[in-house]
Design an enzyme around this catalytic site. Structure first.
Site, short mmCIF file in Angstrom:
data_model
loop_
_atom_site.label_atom_id
_atom_site.label_comp_id
_atom_site.label_asym_id
_atom_site.label_seq_id
_atom_site.Cartn_x
_atom_site.Cartn_y
_atom_site.Cartn_z
N ASN A 150 -3.04 1.69 -2.14
CA ASN A 150 -2.50 1.76 -3.30
C ASN A 150 -2.73 0.90 -4.04
OD1 ASN A 150 -0.13 2.08 -5.05
ND2 ASN A 150 1.28 2.14 -3.80
N GLY A 165 8.03 12.80 -11.80
CA GLY A 165 8.96 13.25 -12.11
C GLY A 165 9.16 14.31 -11.84
N TYR A 191 9.30 12.40 -4.63
CA TYR A 191 10.76 11.04 -4.56
C TYR A 191 12.07 10.62 -5.44
CZ TYR A 191 5.87 9.17 -2.35
OH TYR A 191 5.04 9.58 -1.69
N GLY A 195 10.40 8.47 -12.04
CA GLY A 195 11.28 9.98 -12.43
C GLY A 195 10.66 10.39 -13.92
N ASN A 250 1.66 6.74 -9.31
CA ASN A 250 2.94 5.75 -9.21
C ASN A 250 3.59 5.58 -10.09
OD1 ASN A 250 4.06 3.83 -8.03
ND2 ASN A 250 2.50 2.83 -6.61
N SER A 299 0.52 -1.00 -7.55
CA SER A 299 1.88 -1.27 -7.12
C SER A 299 2.02 -1.94 -9.15
CB SER A 299 2.65 -2.03 -6.32
OG SER A 299 4.08 -2.38 -6.51
N LYS A 334 -4.01 5.88 -5.12
CA LYS A 334 -3.26 6.07 -5.33
C LYS A 334 -3.32 5.11 -6.46
CE LYS A 334 1.76 6.87 -5.79
NZ LYS A 334 3.43 6.46 -4.47
#
Length: 178
Positions: free
Chosen positions: A9, A133, A154, A104, A79, A12, A50
Site C-alpha cells: 500500500n 463507495g 469499508y 465513501g 484507497n 495512504s 494498492k
C-alpha cells in the site's frame, strides 16, 4: 482465487511522502524487492498493489506496465482520495478536521473510472480488486462491470452495517442469474 495475499500500500494519504513511491522507478524497485523476498518464502503469497484514486492516466499507464513487468498478482483500486471537491460539508468544518483521505460515496465514481481504465489498458491481464463507495449490490456490480475481479467494502460497512454483505451477496447472485 485470491484468498490470502500481501498488499503493498503506497497510497495512504496519511503517511508523509508515502505516495511518492507511486512514481514509476521507486515503485518498480519496491515491488521487485518485495517479490524477490516473497519468492524466497517456502509458501509465497500473491502480491497486490494498492493505489490512490488521485493518479493521472500517465501514472496509471505506468502502473499497468509495472504490474506486467514485475509479475505481481494484481491491483487494489483504490484507497482514499485527497480530493475534497465533492464534499458537501462546509469548508470551515473540513479545514478544522485537517488533512487525511476521504472515503465513501464521494470516491465511487473515480474508483470505478480507474478500475475501467486499468482493465482496458491491461486487456484484463491481471485481477483488480475494486474498492471505493460500495454501499449496495448495485455499487458492487458497477465495479465488476468496470473490470474488477473482486470487491472490498469499508465505509459501506460503517454506514450500512454488517447486513450489507448479505445484501450485496444476494444482489450479486441475482446479477449472475444464479
Amino acid at each position: 482465487m485470491l484468498r490470502h495475499y500481501f498488499v503493498v500500500n503506497v497510497s495512504s494519504p496519511n503517511t508523509p511522502n508515502l505516495r511518492d513511491l507511486q512514481e514509476k522507478e521507486p515503485l518498480k524497485q519496491l515491488l521487485e524487492a518485495v517479490k524477490t523476498a516473497n519468492d524466497l518464502k517456502e509458501k509465497s503469497k500473491p502480491i497486490l498493489l494498492k493505489i490512490a484514486p488521485d493518479l493521472t492516466n500517465g501514472q496509471l499507464d505506468d502502473i499497468v506496465e509495472i504490474v506486467q513487468e514485475t509479475g505481481i498478482a494484481g491491483v487494489i483500486a483504490t484507497n482514499t482520495t485527497l480530493d475534497r471537491s465533492q464534499l458537501t460539508t462546509s469548508k470551515d468544518t473540513i479545514e478544522s478536521i485537517g488533512a487525511g483521505g476521504v472515503s465513501g460515496k464521494v470516491l465511487a465514481r473515480r474508483s470505478t473510472e480507474i478500475i475501467r481504465y486499468l482493465h482496458q489498458k491491461s486487456g484484463g491481464s491481471f485481477p483488480i480488486i475494486g474498492v471505493g463507495g460500495i454501499f449496495s449490490a448495485e455499487d458492487a456490480i458497477e465495479k465488476l462491470e468496470a473490470g474488477a475481479s473482486l470487491v472490498q467494502v469499508y465505509s459501506g460497512m460503517v454506514y450500512e452495517g454488517p447486513g450489507l454483505v448479505k445484501k450485496i451477496k444476494k444482489g450479486l447472485l441475482s446479477f449472475k442469474g444464479v
